[in-house]
Design an enzyme around this catalytic site. Structure first.
Site, PDB file in Angstrom:
ATOM      1  N   TYR A  78     155.904 116.951 106.367  1.00 16.72           N
ATOM      2  CA  TYR A  78     155.650 116.696 104.774  1.00 16.72           C
ATOM      3  C   TYR A  78     156.969 115.790 104.143  1.00 16.72           C
ATOM      4  CZ  TYR A  78     155.931 117.559  99.746  1.00 16.72           C
ATOM      5  OH  TYR A  78     156.180 117.438  98.610  1.00 16.72           O
ATOM      6  N   LYS A 121     157.843 111.873 102.759  1.00 13.44           N
ATOM      7  CA  LYS A 121     158.868 111.577 101.374  1.00 13.44           C
ATOM      8  C   LYS A 121     160.021 110.999 101.741  1.00 13.44           C
ATOM      9  CE  LYS A 121     156.253 113.886  98.514  1.00 13.44           C
ATOM     10  NZ  LYS A 121     155.397 113.094  97.629  1.00 13.44           N
ATOM     11  N   SER A 137     160.708 114.690  96.571  1.00 12.19           N
ATOM     12  CA  SER A 137     161.080 116.017  96.307  1.00 12.19           C
ATOM     13  C   SER A 137     162.236 116.409  96.846  1.00 12.19           C
ATOM     14  CB  SER A 137     159.908 116.623  97.435  1.00 12.19           C
ATOM     15  OG  SER A 137     160.324 117.837  97.732  1.00 12.19           O
TER      16      SER A 137
HETATM   17  P1  NAD Z   1     148.480 118.286  93.614  1.00 14.09           P
HETATM   18  O1  NAD Z   1     147.965 118.480  95.119  1.00 14.09           O
HETATM   19  O2  NAD Z   1     148.119 119.435  92.555  1.00 14.09           O
HETATM   20  O3  NAD Z   1     148.271 116.728  93.144  1.00 14.09           O
HETATM   21  C1  NAD Z   1     148.182 115.707  94.178  1.00 14.09           C
HETATM   22  C2  NAD Z   1     147.027 114.877  93.971  1.00 14.09           C
HETATM   23  O4  NAD Z   1     146.798 113.851  94.924  1.00 14.09           O
HETATM   24  C3  NAD Z   1     145.595 115.828  93.849  1.00 14.09           C
HETATM   25  O5  NAD Z   1     144.928 115.862  92.910  1.00 14.09           O
HETATM   26  C4  NAD Z   1     144.759 115.110  95.209  1.00 14.09           C
HETATM   27  O6  NAD Z   1     143.522 115.343  95.114  1.00 14.09           O
HETATM   28  C5  NAD Z   1     145.394 113.748  95.211  1.00 14.09           C
HETATM   29  N1  NAD Z   1     145.381 112.989  96.571  1.00 14.09           N
HETATM   30  C6  NAD Z   1     145.967 113.273  97.490  1.00 14.09           C
HETATM   31  N2  NAD Z   1     145.722 112.268  98.595  1.00 14.09           N
HETATM   32  C7  NAD Z   1     144.986 111.499  98.081  1.00 14.09           C
HETATM   33  C8  NAD Z   1     144.627 110.312  98.286  1.00 14.09           C
HETATM   34  N3  NAD Z   1     144.784 109.587  99.640  1.00 14.09           N
HETATM   35  N4  NAD Z   1     144.129 109.498  97.477  1.00 14.09           N
HETATM   36  C9  NAD Z   1     143.670 109.767  96.038  1.00 14.09           C
HETATM   37  N5  NAD Z   1     144.230 110.940  95.625  1.00 14.09           N
HETATM   38  C10 NAD Z   1     144.926 111.793  96.599  1.00 14.09           C
HETATM   39  O7  NAD Z   1     150.003 118.239  93.872  1.00 14.09           O
HETATM   40  P2  NAD Z   1     151.246 118.505  92.659  1.00 14.09           P
HETATM   41  O8  NAD Z   1     151.868 119.607  92.930  1.00 14.09           O
HETATM   42  O9  NAD Z   1     150.848 117.853  91.509  1.00 14.09           O
HETATM   43  O10 NAD Z   1     152.065 117.139  93.191  1.00 14.09           O
HETATM   44  C11 NAD Z   1     152.222 116.014  92.953  1.00 14.09           C
HETATM   45  C12 NAD Z   1     153.297 114.978  93.650  1.00 14.09           C
HETATM   46  O11 NAD Z   1     154.421 115.699  93.658  1.00 14.09           O
HETATM   47  C13 NAD Z   1     152.955 115.186  95.182  1.00 14.09           C
HETATM   48  O12 NAD Z   1     153.353 113.863  95.735  1.00 14.09           O
HETATM   49  C14 NAD Z   1     153.953 116.169  95.831  1.00 14.09           C
HETATM   50  O13 NAD Z   1     154.218 115.900  97.266  1.00 14.09           O
HETATM   51  C15 NAD Z   1     155.099 115.756  94.927  1.00 14.09           C
HETATM   52  N6  NAD Z   1     156.165 117.087  94.707  1.00 14.09           N
HETATM   53  C16 NAD Z   1     155.252 118.290  94.449  1.00 14.09           C
HETATM   54  C17 NAD Z   1     156.356 119.414  94.147  1.00 14.09           C
HETATM   55  C18 NAD Z   1     155.445 120.854  94.029  1.00 14.09           C
HETATM   56  O14 NAD Z   1     156.216 121.872  94.023  1.00 14.09           O
HETATM   57  N7  NAD Z   1     154.227 120.913  93.365  1.00 14.09           N
HETATM   58  C19 NAD Z   1     157.648 119.509  94.629  1.00 14.09           C
HETATM   59  C20 NAD Z   1     158.076 118.036  95.056  1.00 14.09           C
HETATM   60  C21 NAD Z   1     157.269 116.992  94.980  1.00 14.09           C
END
Ligand code: NAD
Ligand code: UDP
Length: 349
Positions: A153, A157, A129
């Protein structure tokens, strides 16, 4: 034979969009997700949108920390690479519940990496991120900009990035791409999949969307005294479909270069947009008024964050195609069709 990709967190917001693009690009996809922050309906919708490619998707409800379940999966299926989205991502919650975040994100990732080693799969794309740039002194952020996590958080990362660098240092068979996402928004143009946060939305656009459909009365704008064009925070918003395509480009790079090592790429558009500009763009597209309440700065927020996209353009041959107008159009299309996300008024708070 089609390459098979394991996608952790594939039922989530970015994961579901990426799974769809992977299917359309001809990959076989296996999703594991514990559904802690998502719904299986997203997976069903992806299967439907993918049409004839939908049959190449399978889903397993597994928590990454369940070693036996992961082992069984890896023993029954050979994966060519893993795209690792699964993790918790709410900054505020991570400050309140650091152990939950370290347990889920770090232990979950280590369990995944160990299973990959045991089963001889050493190609990984990881969701990092832009939060790892902290409060940057200079923008645009390049992949060489100083790193600094401002909350648990962000620290998960950075720690996972370091773990990836270390495992590659120790074993050159690993090929890893760390993707630093800027601010993904919008939804698939079909309006059938999109972001559906559980509970109170932490991010700007899900909140704006919920105000537009009448689920919340006003948007609170955090900070109006930043040294930006209108005093509100500036971010690099990127269409989630562009972001999803960035993963296909990363995988292609992983498959092409056998000695890539551990590389990091920003995925953004390179353009900064303020909170008030985003609100105005969304109002224009949706025709809905978004009442705002101005409040103080949100703790730990950076003032201006946007990406240098040069490295991804040059080395991944990837560039974002969509602008703010299309992001707002597709966000609104998803919101209109699914005002309660994948749930119903009774199942959502
Ligand atoms: P999200 O919460 O929609 O998706 C994450 C998924 O991981 C969810 O479906 C959740 O149920 C699953 N999950 C969490 N812990 C788990 C575990 N222990 N075992 C199995 N499944 C698990 O989030 P997103 O926005 O799709 O983000 C996806 C990734 O991208 C994350 O790692 C997040 O940190 C990273 N990210 C997101 C953003 C953003 O703004 N959305 C920005 C930078 C990085
Ligand atoms: N923001 C806001 N009100 C909200 C949520 C976010 O004013 O309800 C602002 C926030 O202060 C930041 C920008 O919108 O300037 C983007 O915030 P978001 O949480 O979406 O992304 P991040 O800060 O993680 O980049």
């Amino acid at each position: 034979m089609a390459r098979r990709i394991l996608v952790t967190g594939g039922a989530g917001y970015i994961g579901s969009h990426t799974v769809l693009q992977l299917l359309l690009a001809g990959f076989g996809v296996v999703v594991v997700d514990n559904l802690d922050n998502s719904s299986e309906v997203a997976v069903e919708r992806v299967t439907a949108i993918a049409g004839k490619y939908g049959k190449n998707l399978t889903f397993h409800r597994i928590d990454l920390r369940d070693k036996d379940a992961l082992d069984k999966l890896f023993a029954s299926t050979k994966f060519d690479a893993v795209v690792h989205f699964a993790g918790l991502k709410a900054v505020g919650e991570s400050v309140q519940k650091p152990l939950l975040y370290y347990n889920n994100n770090i232990i979950g990732t280590i369990a995944l990496l160990e299973a990959m080693v045991r089963h001889g799969c050493k190609k990984l794309v990881f969701s990092s991120s832009a939060t790892v740039y902290g409060w940057p002194k200079k923008v645009p952020c390049t992949e060489e900009s100083p790193l600094c996590a401002m909350n648990p958080y962000g620290r998960t990362k950075l720690m996972i990035e370091d773990i990836c660098r270390d495992i590659h240092r120790a074993d050159k068979d690993w090929n890893i791409i760390l993707l630093r996402y800027f601010n993904p928004i919008g939804a698939h143009p079909s309006g059938n999949i999109g972001e559906d946060p559980r509970g109170f939305p932490n991010n700007l656009m899900p909140f704006v969307q919920q105000v537009a459909v009448g689920r919340r009365p006003t948007l609170t704008v955090f900070g109006n005294d930043y040294s930006t064009k209108d005093g509100t925070g500036v971010r690099d918003y990127i269409h989630v479909v562009d972001l999803a395509d960035g993963h296909i480009a990363a995988l292609q790079k992983l498959f092409k270069a056998s000695n890539l090592g551990c590389e990091v790429y920003n995925l953004g558009t390179g353009k900064g947009t303020s909170v008030l500009e985003m609100v105005a763009a969304f109002e224009k597209t949706s025709g809905k008024k978004i009442p705002v309440v101005k409040a103080g700065r949100r703790h730990g927020d950076a003032e201006i964050l946007y990406a240098s996209t040069r490295k991804a353009e040059k080395e991944l041959k990837w560039k974002a195609k969509y602008g703010i107008e299309e992001m707002c159009r597709d966000q609104w299309n998803w919101a209109k069709k699914n005002p309660w996300g994948y749930g119903s008024p009774d199942s959502t708070s």
